[in-house]
Design a protein around this motif. Structure first.
Motif, PDB file in Angstrom:
ATOM      1  N   UNK A 147       0.880  -1.189   0.123  1.00  0.00           N
ATOM      2  CA  UNK A 147      -0.185  -0.173   0.095  1.00  0.00           C
ATOM      3  C   UNK A 147       0.959   1.367   0.010  1.00  0.00           C
ATOM      4  N   UNK A 148       1.962   1.213   0.834  1.00  0.00           N
ATOM      5  CA  UNK A 148       2.919   2.312   0.800  1.00  0.00           C
ATOM      6  C   UNK A 148       3.548   2.668  -0.604  1.00  0.00           C
ATOM      7  N   UNK A 149       3.834   1.553  -1.361  1.00  0.00           N
ATOM      8  CA  UNK A 149       4.284   1.515  -2.553  1.00  0.00           C
ATOM      9  C   UNK A 149       3.249   2.004  -3.753  1.00  0.00           C
ATOM     10  N   UNK A 150       2.086   1.668  -3.408  1.00  0.00           N
ATOM     11  CA  UNK A 150       1.198   2.180  -4.373  1.00  0.00           C
ATOM     12  C   UNK A 150       1.256   3.793  -4.320  1.00  0.00           C
ATOM     13  N   UNK A 151       1.036   4.301  -3.050  1.00  0.00           N
ATOM     14  CA  UNK A 151       1.010   5.630  -2.714  1.00  0.00           C
ATOM     15  C   UNK A 151       2.085   6.277  -3.148  1.00  0.00           C
TER      16      UNK A 151
END
Length: 236
Positions: A147-151
């Motif tokens: 999720x951090x990567x996607x943000x």
């Protein structure tokens, strides 16, 4: 699983050995942070799957029964360790409301703060990067990391759309390359190393180098500016 703080039930007892007094059970001032730091080190050295509760007890000075009084087992200890890294990383995006400027300024803040967190929380980020999703805690950690990567990928795309960084590279590839550079620090950085002959901590040099290399490589080119010519293709 319980998240209560780890506090001693009684002062540690000692037994005499040839080398002097040896603590039995937990030292009187063994905080939860201290315990998690010991556990993270054992997980990194031995691997989460291979590390036993006996290994953790031996490294910490706790008896196995004392360990189970405070935590349910290895999985809870892993959750406490990786959450320290994940909570810090999630907080990076919460800081962006304080950043003046466009998407590229926010992107630079994320790159800088992510690198700072990695070097400050090195054991916990190292452990986070090694989880593989074999348990519920690991799967949750992997999901939060993705999720951090996607943000970050969304922020890269936003900066591209605004014309603030180059748009000739897929934002997902940019994100992978950024994390590849930042995450590789866990393989060679050692706290306390000096970055120059003047006694400056390498921490500052690492953060500055990552930010400068990353952002300079992503900046949008000016009109009329061509692609860089590789060294082997230059003509003197």
């Amino acid at each position: 699983m319980s998240t209560r703080s780890v506090e001693p039930r009684a002062p540690a007892r000692t037994t005499s050995t040839s080398g002097g007094a040896r603590p039995v059970g937990r030292p009187a001032r063994y905080s939860q942070d201290d315990l998690v730091a010991v556990v993270a080190r054992v997980f990194i050295e031995r691997g989460y799957e291979a590390a036993s509760m006996a290994d953790l007890a031996r490294a910490s000075g706790l008896t196995k029964s004392a360990f189970y009084h405070h935590v349910s087992g290895k999985e809870e200890l892993l959750r406490l360790a990786v959450s320290r890294a994940l909570d810090a990383l999630d907080g990076v995006f919460e800081e962006l409301g304080q950043v003046d400027g466009g998407a590229v300024a926010r992107l630079e803040r994320v790159v800088r703060r992510t690198t700072e967190i990695l070097v400050a929380e090195l054991p916990y980020v190292t452990l986070l990067l090694r989880v593989r999703g074999n348990t519920a805690v690991e799967r949750e950690a992997v999901a939060r990391r993705r999720a951090f990567d996607a943000r970050l990928a969304d922020l890269v795309r936003e900066a591209m759309d605004a014309g603030e960084i180059r748009d000739d590279v897929d934002p997902r590839l940019v994100t992978r390359l950024l994390f590849g550079m930042v995450n590789s620090i866990t393989e060679w950085y050692r706290p306390g190393a000096r970055g120059d002959g003047e006694g400056r901590d390498a921490h500052d040099d690492v953060v500055r180098a990552v930010v400068e290399l990353a952002m300079d490589g992503m900046r949008a080119r000016r009109v009329g500016e061509g692609r860089p010519v590789p060294a082997e293709g230059r003509h003197e």
